[in-house]
Write an enzyme that holds these catalytic residues in place. Sequence first.
Site, short mmCIF file in Angstrom:
data_model
loop_
_atom_site.label_atom_id
_atom_site.label_comp_id
_atom_site.label_asym_id
_atom_site.label_seq_id
_atom_site.Cartn_x
_atom_site.Cartn_y
_atom_site.Cartn_z
N GLY A 1 97.34 40.88 102.37
CA GLY A 1 97.42 42.09 101.55
C GLY A 1 96.19 42.96 101.65
O GLY A 1 96.23 44.14 101.29
N GLU A 2 95.08 42.42 102.10
CA GLU A 2 93.84 43.18 102.18
C GLU A 2 93.84 44.05 103.43
O GLU A 2 94.15 43.59 104.54
CB GLU A 2 92.65 42.21 102.21
CG GLU A 2 91.31 42.90 102.09
CD GLU A 2 90.16 41.91 102.05
OE1 GLU A 2 89.02 42.29 102.31
OE2 GLU A 2 90.44 40.71 101.75
#
Length: 1671
Positions: free
Chosen positions: A653-654
């Site tokens: 998700g980063e």
Amino acid sequence: MSSLGGQSRCGWLLGPSLDKIIKNAAWRKHSHIVAASKSALDKLQTLADDPSSSTSLYGVSSSSDLDLLLLPLILAVDSSSPKVVEPALDCCYKLFSLRLIRGEIDLNANDDSGSIVSRLIDSVCKCSGLGEEIVELLVVKTLLSVVRSTTVLVKADCLNQIVKTCYNIYLGGVNGTNQICAKAVLAQMMAIIFARVEADSVQATFNTVSVTELLEFNDRGLSEGSSVQFAQNLINEVVFTNVVDVVDGSGDVTSPVVPEVQEEKGGEKVGEGESEVGEKEDLSGYTKIRDSGVMVFKNLCKLSMKFSSQEQSDDQILLRGKMLSLELLKVIMDNAGPIWRTNERFINVIKQFLCLSLLKNSALSVMSIFQLLCSIFQSLLIKYRSVLKSEIGIFFPMLILRVLENVLQPSFIQKMTILNLLDKISQDSQIMIDIFVNYDCDVDSPNIFERTVNGLLKTALGPPPGSTTTLTPVHDLTFRFESVKCLVIIVKSMGAWMDQQLRIGEFGVVRSTSDNNDTALETGHTSLGGDEVALSDFELHQEAINDHSTATLEQRRTYKLELQKGISLFNRKPSKGIEFLISNKKVDATPEAVALFLKNTSGLNETVIGDYLGEREDFSLKVMHAYVDSFKFDGMDFGEAIRFFLRGFRLPGEAQKIDRIMEKFAERYCKCNPNSFTSADTAYVLAYSVIMLNTDAHNSMVKDKMSKADFIRNNRGIDDGKDLPEESLGALYDQIVKNEIKMKADTSIPQSKQTNSVNRLLGLDGILNLVWKQTEEKPLGANGALIKHIQEQFKEKSGKSESTYYAVTDAAILRFMVEVCWGPMLAAFSMTLDQSDDRAAANYCLQGFRHAVHVTAVMGMQTQRDAFVTTVAKFTYLHCAADMKQKNVDAVKAIIAIAIEDGNYLQDSWEHILTCLSRFEHLQLLGEGAPSDASFLSGSNVETTEDKSLKNNFPSLKKKGTLQNPVVMAVVRGSSYDSTSLGANTSGLVTPDQISSFLSNLNLLEQIGNFELNHIFAHSQRLDSEAIVAFVKALCKVSMSELQSPTDPRVFSLTKIVEVAHYNMNRIRLVWSRIWSVLSDFFVSVGLSENLSVAIFVMDSLRQLSMKFLEREELANYNFQNEFLRPFVIVMQKSNSVEIRELIVRCLSQMILSRVGNVKSGWKSVFMALTAAAADERKNVVVLAFETMEKILAEGGLICNTENVAAAAADGSSVSVVKEADGENLMDVDENASYWIPLLSGLSLLTSDPRLAIRKSSLEVLFNILKDHGHVFSRSFWITVINSVIFPVFKNVSGDNKEDKDQSSPKSSSWDSETCSVATRCLVDLFINFFGVMRAHLGAVVSLVAGLLKNTGQGCARSGVSGLMRLVGELGGMLTEDEWSCIFLSLKETAASLLPSFLKLLKIMDRIEIGMPNVAQSSFYDDDDDDGRETPLTSSNGAVDNYDDDNLQTAGYVVSRMKTHISTQLLIMQVATDLYNMQQHLLKASSVKIVLELFSQTVSHAHELSANTGLHLKLQRACSILEITDPPVVHFENESYQNILNLLHHLLTSDPSLSEEMGIEAQLFSICREIIQMYLSCCKLEQQQPQQQKLVHWILPLNSAMKDELGVRTSLLVSALRVLSEVDRERFRRYASTLFPLLVELVRCEHTSREVQPVLSNLFQTCIGPIIMNV
């Protein structure tokens, strides 16, 4: 009628049938049939049997005749008129049943003979559609007879048509009976066809199907009254029709000889088989029979895979056909033989068709189909697991584990089907072993066994509390019971397999005498209606057994567990997981290896993989690069590439992590496709855009979706300022929008918490979810990709390790299985037994416990065994009887059964079992109203009022409704299992309800009688050597806890100890010794108990055992009686109770007197106990001991003098009891050494008694006994007596006892002065009397006597001298040269042994300083000072008090020791001199040499001591201060020189030859020279070297001290001069040059005695003068 059809055999059948066809035919409509029939009849009239005919009809020689005869039947069958068809079909049936038709039947046949028969069968198949009941029955009957016939070979296409016809009749028959018959016929056909396939012969035997079993899964509703029996009769009629006995007109029965069809083996082969879709296989090399069978099998599999269309989703006919196909496949699999496991083609057919059918049909929700699938899978598992390892690894989780692990919302019938299936396969022990070995021990396979056991545990425990479930309570209880039952069967099978392997010697234990071949047999499933026992899959693949050892399996299992641990750790903390895997060498420490692991390993969390790949750490970054570089994107378009790339992990998700991954992806894509984009930046931006599009299009949270125009607009100018082609961007947009980019494991249904990662291990997550998602049948096309994918996976797995099938016979594999299953089994059995009061469930649980204990105990798994045994013991509830139920009584029975069945392996678990038996017996006694043992074993001998109340209340326990005495109340209240006794909880009141419940529970215990209880202890004699020792240890431990109970001591186990010891007394000595080692410690420990009653009871029990043991005769030289009676001795010595000690004496008296003839080595313990009693403080114990001794000796043939027994007891002179006996009453001493050794050893010990009278008496009695009875002792027994009796007497008088340090000791002085004389005299007398026997011990005896010379007491020294002189005087003439040498050598060694300690003494003087008065001395350290402080010596007006007292005391001690030492050395030299003088005529050169060495050793020592002037000065100062005489050092030197001078002179003059041999002359002159030098040294005129001579002006006169010393040395000098003057002149001449200077110096000396000058003058006149004159 008899002539109708002619005389041929075929005419007998065709004639009546054709006639009936003619009669039933319509003349106009069927005129052609009538005409053909008449022509055939006419032909039959002229036809005769031709046995050599080659046509398809027996006896018909030409093809035209064959056509003419069979054509009417074909026309009649095709007529569609039931009346005409019926006789035609009946005739066909008879032709085939009677085997009149023969040869091959092929629908495509070109030959005329085969063509007409094929047409006939084709017509029969087609007429089934008439819709007439009788016609349908005749059709199926005829077709079955065709297949059944052994003269007909039906080829594949015809066989398929036959099956299809019966198939259609089943689906569309006019009634249920016909449908059942069609189904039964099909099943029977399958049994026949595949039995022939197996044997590759039409003559193969086959099983008959059972119609009842055939309706197990389906079609029970078709049964109409007797339909089942009708169908069975039809099958039997066709199957059991042999070569029919045809009755001719005369009534004679003839059996026509019909040739069998020629089987083609190695002849004509099938050229081309039926081509299958997607299949191209070479059918060459297979016979027609087997090829036909394969075709039928394939077609059935295809029929089973037909799905209904979407328009007609509820097609019941298709569903029935599918079920029929599956049922027929089940019949085939049940009846299949070894060829299906050995022939590659058949194996591939199963894999490619049957397994595919199972997979596709598993998607259906029809319960009967699911049951059929499970039944087929059962056959596959039982028979084909060795060749279907990969497939079973997929189907087992899919079919069984999926349902088993569904606890919350299961289907009742479905789960019961699974539980019943597990029940059946668990009964085959080899299956469970193989599953564990090939799956749980395989890294690439699921843990099927572990998951099965855990699934059964979940089912047994039921839904978790608080969870939502669709289960009804009744269904839940049923599931629980069945799951527990399965677990019991599993552990039972494990035990049975273990027993089987151990029985054949694989594990070194023989448990049965059955045939070894049993291990290779496995009960196969009988086919429907059959009784054939098939060979097991295990037997047919024994080649795999030797390929895999248990050690390898252990490594594989360990590797798998560590790998799974690493995967689990990675899914939580990826970095830690990778470190763990690298450290355990599961993955190499390279980025490439880690990347490959992340890419190919199943079970890893895809989200975690994405997070790890996105990390910025150096190693993680390298791993990500290696991961991306492992992909090959060559030739892929961008959308396909990114989809392929992202199927193995989820993007993190980063944003930064995504950026790093996409950047590397873009680089890799451009490298693989260099012409795709201008630069990698373009691919990088486009990749990001695609990810955003995928999220936008498929995220339900996004409302405003991105359009194609938006996507194209967003990607303008990304190709180095240029736009990418809109067509390619649009195609990419459409591709992403229509088909979401997702991981291969992504599904629309979230994973259940119960889903195991094993599905992912197989790579089946998506597949199984797709299959299980379907709630209804789908078209075949919808599953095409799925089917293709699974087939690819099967091929993929065929090359992996899991495709190799392993089988083991080493029972050690069970250790790993138990480690997996023991916890779940323990939990399931315990919870069920605790929560359920159903007796059937409880009995199953207890059976499970028994089997689990058996397996764990035999395999030596102590922890697991103890856990099971302890659990069963706790469930007996004997520790809280008020709460007991029937299941707890059954637990007691189980405990007893465990003890009987597995006693050899229980080891430490015996303690729990025996504790239960103890508690059970206690409750039994309470129920019988007997008083408790505590009433007899109270600590006080005074009966208390409470004890009286107990006695009053106990007899009516069961009769009274309430009872409030302390013992019963404590038992009713109960206690914890671990309490040492029942009723440990003594607080609280007991209600009447509790009493009533307790009494009713006591009635329950009556189910178990005393026989069962006592059987365990009686059975102990059957335990093996190790087990009986463990049993006795546990019994002693339980008995100890019983006896030590503070509130309720009991003796149950103690009485059982006596019984067990009695039962096992006949065991071999080695085992019995180990048993008694345990019992001995127990009896000693309890015998010293503070509870007097307990101790008395124990001693009495020990007496009972001893009495039983003494009944057995002990062989010579054994010591076990002594060991057996030793507890009496130990308790006698350590007990503080007078009563116990007195009881022991009485017990010994009773035992010995009643068994005196059997006692041998036991005498030692008896006398030791009586010795301890004789030294007792209590007079009554002492008197009792002597009375017992008197009786023992009297019984043994010895006479006792008991005068003054009381006085003897008072002063300790107990030796007066022992006097000599009549010689005639003595038995042979070798046989009765056990009588003498204890007696003589006891007397020997008494010689060291501190009391003088005891010592003297014991010495006299001991040596008198030896003297009087020694003549009956053998030489070997004399050796024992000397070593163990005589020599120990003198250990207290040797020079090493250091008693001289304490001269004030009365023991030392009295022994040295008086007892020593007696002992020496007795020893010498005994040695002289029995010299012949004791001669070998001369050296030891002389050493003992010579050792007395070292004793500081003058009495001992005198005794030693006199003893030695008397010994030599009496035996001198009998001694050999070696014995003389031995005597003198003992003297020499005695003298030498004194030197080391004396030299250590002198070193003490070196460390201290003794100063004269008025002379200040420097301070020094006193080593003997305890506090180590400096002790300065300073002047103080000449007072002695100023000197150090410790140093002076030390010096005084040294002076005293020196005097003693000198006297001892002189004494030894004097003894040697006296012995030499007495026996010189007997001595040889070796003895004389030793004497000379002794004298030389003493002279050297004396000279060294005299030369130490510093020592003399210190000693003189100390003696002056202490006012004591100086040590006689000069006297010691003079005497030693005088003795050696005399000896040498005597040897030189008396024995010239000996002196010449020994060089006596040189030694004599050397000694004389030393004597003269010593004298000159004293005069200060010793000869100096020339260079050291100084000018002498005058000689000072000697002082008084020097004169005194000269006076002492004068006599020695005179002796030396006289010896020199007496020697031969020639001898003197040889040594004159060395003597003359010394003699001249003597002339110059100042002599203090007038004796020197005359002797010296005579020497010059007689010796020196003649020499000078001759010169």
